[in-house]
Design an enzyme around this catalytic site. Structure first.
Site, PDB file in Angstrom:
ATOM      1  CB  THR A  36      -0.817   2.901   5.064  1.00 24.72           C
ATOM      2  OG1 THR A  36      -1.814   3.863   4.723  1.00 24.72           O
ATOM      3  CG2 THR A  36      -1.468   1.766   5.827  1.00 24.72           C
ATOM      4  N   GLY A  37       2.343   2.426   5.497  1.00 31.93           N
ATOM      5  CA  GLY A  37       3.452   1.541   5.873  1.00 31.93           C
ATOM      6  C   GLY A  37       4.133   2.020   7.150  1.00 31.93           C
ATOM      7  N   GLY A  95       0.843  -1.200   0.000  1.00 32.98           N
ATOM      8  CA  GLY A  95       0.000   0.000   0.000  1.00 32.98           C
ATOM      9  C   GLY A  95       0.866   1.233   0.000  1.00 32.98           C
ATOM     10  CB  SER A  96       0.083   4.722   0.759  1.00 34.56           C
ATOM     11  OG  SER A  96      -0.423   4.653   2.076  1.00 34.56           O
ATOM     12  CD  GLU A 127       4.997  -3.464  -3.656  1.00 35.02           C
ATOM     13  OE1 GLU A 127       5.022  -2.215  -3.599  1.00 35.02           O
ATOM     14  OE2 GLU A 127       4.317  -4.099  -4.468  1.00 35.02           O
TER      15      GLU A 127
HETATM   16  O1  TXE Z   1      -3.515   3.367   0.323  1.00 36.13           O
HETATM   17  P1  TXE Z   1      -3.475   2.771   1.794  1.00 36.13           P
HETATM   18  P2  TXE Z   1      -4.730   4.074  -0.454  1.00 36.13           P
HETATM   19  C1  TXE Z   1      -0.447   4.356  -3.261  1.00 36.13           C
HETATM   20  C2  TXE Z   1      -1.006   5.175  -4.431  1.00 36.13           C
HETATM   21  C3  TXE Z   1      -2.301   5.687  -3.880  1.00 36.13           C
HETATM   22  C4  TXE Z   1      -1.967   5.888  -2.412  1.00 36.13           C
HETATM   23  C5  TXE Z   1      -3.136   5.884  -1.475  1.00 36.13           C
HETATM   24  O2  TXE Z   1      -0.132   6.260  -4.702  1.00 36.13           O
HETATM   25  O3  TXE Z   1      -2.696   6.889  -4.478  1.00 36.13           O
HETATM   26  O4  TXE Z   1      -1.095   4.833  -2.097  1.00 36.13           O
HETATM   27  O5  TXE Z   1      -3.947   4.707  -1.676  1.00 36.13           O
HETATM   28  C6  TXE Z   1      -5.114  -0.325   4.659  1.00 36.13           C
HETATM   29  N1  TXE Z   1      -3.217   0.194   9.400  1.00 36.13           N
HETATM   30  N2  TXE Z   1      -0.724   2.933  -3.396  1.00 36.13           N
HETATM   31  O6  TXE Z   1      -5.320   5.175   0.362  1.00 36.13           O
HETATM   32  O7  TXE Z   1      -4.199   3.657   2.743  1.00 36.13           O
HETATM   33  C7  TXE Z   1      -6.230   0.042   3.722  1.00 36.13           C
HETATM   34  O8  TXE Z   1      -7.494  -0.224   4.337  1.00 36.13           O
HETATM   35  C8  TXE Z   1      -3.339  -0.901   8.642  1.00 36.13           C
HETATM   36  C9  TXE Z   1       0.359   2.133  -3.905  1.00 36.13           C
HETATM   37  O9  TXE Z   1      -5.652   3.027  -0.931  1.00 36.13           O
HETATM   38  O10 TXE Z   1      -2.057   2.472   2.090  1.00 36.13           O
HETATM   39  C10 TXE Z   1      -5.905  -0.851   2.527  1.00 36.13           C
HETATM   40  O11 TXE Z   1      -6.322  -2.185   2.782  1.00 36.13           O
HETATM   41  N3  TXE Z   1      -3.892  -0.888   7.412  1.00 36.13           N
HETATM   42  C11 TXE Z   1       0.128   0.708  -3.626  1.00 36.13           C
HETATM   43  C12 TXE Z   1      -4.376  -0.807   2.486  1.00 36.13           C
HETATM   44  O12 TXE Z   1      -3.976  -0.371   3.803  1.00 36.13           O
HETATM   45  C13 TXE Z   1      -4.308   0.295   6.923  1.00 36.13           C
HETATM   46  C14 TXE Z   1      -1.240   0.181  -3.799  1.00 36.13           C
HETATM   47  C15 TXE Z   1      -3.785   0.161   1.461  1.00 36.13           C
HETATM   48  O13 TXE Z   1      -4.323   1.431   1.669  1.00 36.13           O
HETATM   49  C16 TXE Z   1      -4.184   1.494   7.671  1.00 36.13           C
HETATM   50  C17 TXE Z   1      -2.237   1.076  -3.246  1.00 36.13           C
HETATM   51  C18 TXE Z   1      -3.614   1.403   8.971  1.00 36.13           C
HETATM   52  N4  TXE Z   1      -3.419   2.476   9.738  1.00 36.13           N
HETATM   53  C19 TXE Z   1      -1.953   2.420  -3.111  1.00 36.13           C
HETATM   54  N5  TXE Z   1      -4.657   2.508   6.920  1.00 36.13           N
HETATM   55  C20 TXE Z   1       1.159  -0.221  -4.173  1.00 36.13           C
HETATM   56  N6  TXE Z   1       2.219  -0.447  -3.397  1.00 36.13           N
HETATM   57  O14 TXE Z   1       1.027  -0.785  -5.234  1.00 36.13           O
HETATM   58  C21 TXE Z   1      -5.063   1.974   5.733  1.00 36.13           C
HETATM   59  N7  TXE Z   1      -4.854   0.643   5.731  1.00 36.13           N
END
Ligand code: TXE
Length: 469
Positions: free
Chosen positions: A225-226, A221-222, A243
């Site tokens: 959030t990581g 994810g982002s 990742e």
């Molecule tokens: O990501 P989030 P979002 C990038 C891409 C995008 C941006 C935001 O640039 O515009 O991230 O996307 C979960 N504890 N990528 O808002 O929030 C959330 O519910 C635990 C790149 O969708 O990171 C979801 O299941 N989990 C990326 C997951 O995290 C939490 C792919 C991803 O969401 C959380 C997606 C928390 N505190 C977006 N907060 C890639 N690597 O390919 C959220 N989540």
């Protein structure tokens, strides 16, 4: 309207609350997805904990056979799940779309089923013998994103269960339904409790990743959030595979045949409408080749049918959600306001989160569309004068997931490739991941690798048995 459920202990779990999921191409309702509570998270983790004791004891051969049965379930339900992906996520059925995603799910299930990590003698002499065993970690918490919802879920689930762990997975709140359905189907052949789901937004993700009784976190994810997940893991000390996406640069070396590389560059950038972690997000082209490369990409972009992915003729779908749609529009508007040349291709439907395929020229490092991850169909094409300058540009950002070099001369390409700071540097291809080849990021793109034997090791802990002879 159909209501979908979480799976815990092999059973459907009723939820008190639901969210309606809409098709990003049409706005039509797909169904109601459950919203878990914190107590549901606790129940799923406890269930996975109990099931793990038995699953770890199952023989290696039985684990492999079970995963082969999972492969069959995925194959048998491939069209059903591909249609759900298209309706929920937006990528078309055709081309490198949802059927392609299902093929990847099958491939990334077959390979771990075929791999082994037997005990390894790491040292031996007349007096001692030291044997490294790889044992399961325990319960894996998996947090998945919305861009390749099933494929990435499979990357997290299959190696984990292959090595004797059990899993609680939370799909993205944008795309829960196809994942919940895939897990329901897989559970027909898995022992109860080996694979469980919870669903909801970041709050439920936070409840899962901060749970004290988990042993490993897999996250895609982002970056923001990581970082939160790293903080949350201090309660459990669970190791993490992170990742975090990237801002991959591609460099076309001077004199490269533009027509020969155009298709690879095009899909390298526009796969899944650019919503792919390892996509080309910045394209660096030598001044002398700039016109030829832009023309070759424009010719391809012009021909791409854009529309609802359920129509087999379409190869390009909508953005998955409003947040992403607005983000890409904003970055293109910023580029336009700063005097860049915005070239848009394709006719887009009136409804849905559709954007034209966009090339942006007359743009430099430091502008937002170059420096921020657009995660969408707007590719900045940046001119360079010297290779040193292109390499410095590629390396100047914090992101380091992928990169690529495009050239007629493979020797020269390799010399440039080793200078690029990324987990994978592809030559004459981009994002060409493979289930046998380790994949992961450098710098702010995260740490840890997935796939192949290295990916299996990441879901085990080493245990050394040291024998005095
Ligand atoms: O990501 P989030 P979002 C990038 C891409 C995008 C941006 C935001 O640039 O515009 O991230 O996307 C979960 N504890 N990528 O808002 O929030 C959330 O519910 C635990 C790149 O969708 O990171 C979801 O299941 N989990 C990326 C997951 O995290 C939490 C792919 C991803 O969401 C959380 C997606 C928390 N505190 C977006 N907060 C890639 N690597 O390919 C959220 N989540």
């Amino acid at each position: 309207m159909q209501t979908y459920s979480n799976s815990v202990n092999g059973q459907a779990v009723e939820a008190a609350d639901h969210q309606e999921i809409l098709n990003p191409a049409t706005g039509d309702s797909i169904g109601l997805a459950p919203i878990s509570t914190e107590s549901d998270v606790g129940f799923a983790v406890n269930t996975a904990r109990k099931a793990q004791l038995n699953w770890a004891r199952v023989s290696d051969q039985e684990k492999r056979d079970t995963i082969v049965r999972v492969t069959r379930v995925l194959e048998e339900n491939s069209e059903y799940l591909a249609e759900l992906i298209t309706r929920e996520q937006g990528k078309p059925l055709s081309g490198p779309g949802s059927r392609f995603e299902m093929q990847a799910c099958v491939g990334w299930t077959q390979v771990p089923a075929a791999l082994e990590l037997p005990p390894e003698i790491v040292y031996e002499d007349e007096e001692r013998k030291d044997v490294l065993h790889r044992v399961p970690l325990g319960v894996v918490a998996a947090i998945a994103p919305w861009n390749w919802p099933l494929m990435i879920a499979i990357w997290q689930i299959i190696p984990s269960i292959r090595m004797g762990n059990t899993v609680v997975i939370k799909p993205s709140e944008y795309t829960p339904i196809a994942t919940l359905e895939m897990v329901r189907l897989i559970n027909q052949v898995l022992p109860p409790g080996v694979l469980n789901t919870v669903s909801g937004d970041g709050r439920i993700g936070a409840a899962l990743t901060s749970h004290p009784d988990i042993d490993k976190i897999m996250f895609t994810g982002s970056e923001a959030t990581g970082r939160r997940i790293i903080e949350a893991s201090t309660r459990s000390l669970a190791p993490i595979t992170l990742e975090l996406g990237g801002n991959d640069a591609a460099i076309v070396l001077p004199g490269t045949d533009a027509d020969a590389i155009a298709e690879g560059l095009f899909w390298g950038a526009f796969l899944n409408m650019g919503q792919t972690c390892a996509c080309i997000k910045r394209l660096y082209v030598h001044d002398s080749d700039y016109e030829a490369v832009v023309n070759a990409l424009s010719n391809l972009a012009q021909q791409m049918p854009i529309g609802d992915g359920m129509d087999e003729k379409n190869l390009i779908g909508p953005l998955q959600n409003e947040m992403q749609y607005n983000k890409v529009k904003d970055l293109v508007a910023d580029a336009r306001a700063n005097g860049c040349e915005v070239m848009e291709f394709g006719t887009i439907p009136d409804t849905g989160y559709f954007l034209p395929l966009t090339l942006v020229g007359n743009i430099r490092d430091g502008q937002r569309l170059v420096d921020e991850e657009q995660f969408g169909p707007a590719l900045p094409v940046i001119r360079y004068q010297s290779l040193d300058e292109a390499v410095a540009s590629a390396n100047r950002l914090d992101a380091g997931l992928g990169a690529s070099v495009w050239a007629d001369d493979l020797e020269q390409a390799q010399q440039v490739a080793v200078r690029l700071e990324a987990g994978t540097v592809w030559i004459n291809q981009h994002g060409a991941i493979h289930p046998m080849v380790p994949f992961g990021g450098n710098k702010a793109s995260g740490y840890g690798v997935e796939f192949g034997l290295e990916g299996l090791k990441a879901v085990t802990q080493p245990r050394v048995i040291s024998i005095k002879k």
